[in-house]
Enzyme design. Sequence first.
Site, PDB file in Angstrom:
ATOM      1  N   HIS A   1       0.840  -1.206   0.000  1.00 42.09           N
ATOM      2  CA  HIS A   1       0.000   0.000   0.000  1.00 42.09           C
ATOM      3  C   HIS A   1       0.878   1.261   0.000  1.00 42.09           C
ATOM      4  O   HIS A   1       0.554   2.253  -0.651  1.00 42.09           O
ATOM      5  CB  HIS A   1      -0.880   0.040   1.258  1.00 42.09           C
ATOM      6  CG  HIS A   1      -1.865  -1.084   1.356  1.00 42.09           C
ATOM      7  ND1 HIS A   1      -1.777  -2.072   2.315  1.00 42.09           N
ATOM      8  CD2 HIS A   1      -2.958  -1.377   0.617  1.00 42.09           C
ATOM      9  CE1 HIS A   1      -2.790  -2.913   2.172  1.00 42.09           C
ATOM     10  NE2 HIS A   1      -3.509  -2.525   1.147  1.00 42.09           N
TER      11      HIS A   1
ATOM     12  N   SER B   1       0.316  -9.066   1.536  1.00 36.82           N
ATOM     13  CA  SER B   1      -1.146  -9.085   1.554  1.00 36.82           C
ATOM     14  C   SER B   1      -1.617  -8.976   2.996  1.00 36.82           C
ATOM     15  O   SER B   1      -0.979  -9.532   3.896  1.00 36.82           O
ATOM     16  CB  SER B   1      -1.643 -10.408   0.969  1.00 36.82           C
ATOM     17  OG  SER B   1      -2.991 -10.625   1.310  1.00 36.82           O
TER      18      SER B   1
ATOM     19  N   LYS C   1      -1.000  -7.434  -7.266  1.00 35.33           N
ATOM     20  CA  LYS C   1      -1.214  -8.766  -6.675  1.00 35.33           C
ATOM     21  C   LYS C   1      -2.626  -9.211  -7.052  1.00 35.33           C
ATOM     22  O   LYS C   1      -2.864 -10.358  -7.376  1.00 35.33           O
ATOM     23  CB  LYS C   1      -1.050  -8.749  -5.156  1.00 35.33           C
ATOM     24  CG  LYS C   1      -1.306 -10.124  -4.547  1.00 35.33           C
ATOM     25  CD  LYS C   1      -1.213 -10.128  -3.051  1.00 35.33           C
ATOM     26  CE  LYS C   1      -2.299  -9.337  -2.385  1.00 35.33           C
ATOM     27  NZ  LYS C   1      -3.670  -9.909  -2.563  1.00 35.33           N
ATOM     28  N   ASP C   2      -3.545  -8.248  -7.017  1.00 36.04           N
ATOM     29  CA  ASP C   2      -4.921  -8.502  -7.456  1.00 36.04           C
ATOM     30  C   ASP C   2      -5.017  -8.102  -8.927  1.00 36.04           C
ATOM     31  O   ASP C   2      -5.715  -7.147  -9.282  1.00 36.04           O
ATOM     32  CB  ASP C   2      -5.884  -7.682  -6.606  1.00 36.04           C
ATOM     33  CG  ASP C   2      -5.782  -8.044  -5.136  1.00 36.04           C
ATOM     34  OD1 ASP C   2      -6.339  -9.066  -4.738  1.00 36.04           O
ATOM     35  OD2 ASP C   2      -5.096  -7.304  -4.398  1.00 36.04           O
TER      36      ASP C   2
ATOM     37  N   GLY D   1      -2.863  -2.304  -6.611  1.00 34.97           N
ATOM     38  CA  GLY D   1      -1.720  -3.224  -6.650  1.00 34.97           C
ATOM     39  C   GLY D   1      -2.006  -4.421  -7.550  1.00 34.97           C
ATOM     40  O   GLY D   1      -3.124  -4.945  -7.586  1.00 34.97           O
TER      41      GLY D   1
HETATM   42  O1  PAF Z   1      -7.903  -4.296  -3.151  1.00 35.22           O
HETATM   43  C1  PAF Z   1      -8.612  -3.901  -2.207  1.00 35.22           C
HETATM   44  O2  PAF Z   1      -8.145  -3.619  -1.103  1.00 35.22           O
HETATM   45  C2  PAF Z   1     -10.115  -3.764  -2.415  1.00 35.22           C
HETATM   46  O3  PAF Z   1     -10.597  -4.757  -3.255  1.00 35.22           O
HETATM   47  C3  PAF Z   1     -10.547  -2.364  -2.922  1.00 35.22           C
HETATM   48  C4  PAF Z   1      -9.967  -2.075  -4.296  1.00 35.22           C
HETATM   49  C5  PAF Z   1     -10.085  -1.310  -1.948  1.00 35.22           C
HETATM   50  C6  PAF Z   1     -12.072  -2.296  -3.041  1.00 35.22           C
HETATM   51  O4  PAF Z   1     -12.692  -2.540  -1.819  1.00 35.22           O
END
Ligand code: PAF
Length: 305
Positions: free
Chosen positions: A57, A207, A171-172, A169
């Site tokens: 983050h 994560s 990762k997702d 990010g």
């Molecule tokens: O990746 C995340 O933390 C969540 O899916 C997000 C993008 C903040 C939406 O709730």
Amino acid sequence: MSDRQAVDKLITAPFTGTPVMETVSSLHGLRTIIERWKRSGYSIALVPTMGNLHDGHISLLNHARDCADRTVMSIFVNPIQFGKGEDYERYPSTLADDKNKLEKYGLDLLFTPNLDQLYPGGTDIDTRINVPGLSDILCGEARPNHFSGVATVVAKLLSNVQPDFAFFGEKDYQQVLVIKRMARDLCLPFEIIGLPIVREPDGLAMSSRNAYLSPDERRRAPEIYKTLKAAAESLRQGNKSMDEIETEALGRLQEAGLRPEYVSIRRTEDLQRPAPEDTRLSILAAAWLGSARLIDNLKVRVKPT
Ligand code: PAF
């Protein structure tokens, strides 16, 4: 400090280059600040999160600060992106620690809405954003309403913050593509930017859900990244079929005590199955380890076959 005081403080403060972080929880407070910033001609970057902040983050925040005059982060655990029996109730909440980190890294505005602000009609809503196709494969197979929940809350955040840039990010990775597709299809004038995965020294993708791992599970968790790297090497060598590589990777994860949901080789661009001429591929994996569902992915360049 109330939202009202935070707004007053933030919009009257001269821009000194040293950001002072404020927190607002209401949409009204958020919109008031955004409006003033827009009138002053500031560009704005948004980093949506669910909190429990880690270096991944912080990397998003640092890029956001480099790109825009003002940076907003949201912390909101979005109920509608969790399925029944998933970890919504136990999702780690560490707001005080998160705020300390954000002060240190120079965020301008933290938005921490409560449920009523973002879901005035309750969470059982019929008005949702769906990005079919892309949302139904890979993670979407095991989590059927997940991506519509993500797209819906991200649309709410984007339309209220009206950022020039929004950072997510990779990762997702599937989530990033879903959000980009939503922005394209709805003609939203916000640039959606995906940034590379930040890893622990042993390769585990950072994560918030890593917090669920026991010490023993934590030792085994980097096996996902090792498996992806081995699969990438096999792909580059070009001696095995994609099916063989995926099957081997699933076996390797099982042997290490993980419960894989999928390992899949896809086109990076749109996560479809690769055609022989495709050269930009991604290997994506989801696997359970204890009570943690871990995901990871790796991009690979290959020669056309
Ligand atoms: O990746 C995340 O933390 C969540 O899916 C997000 C993008 C903040 C939406 O709730």
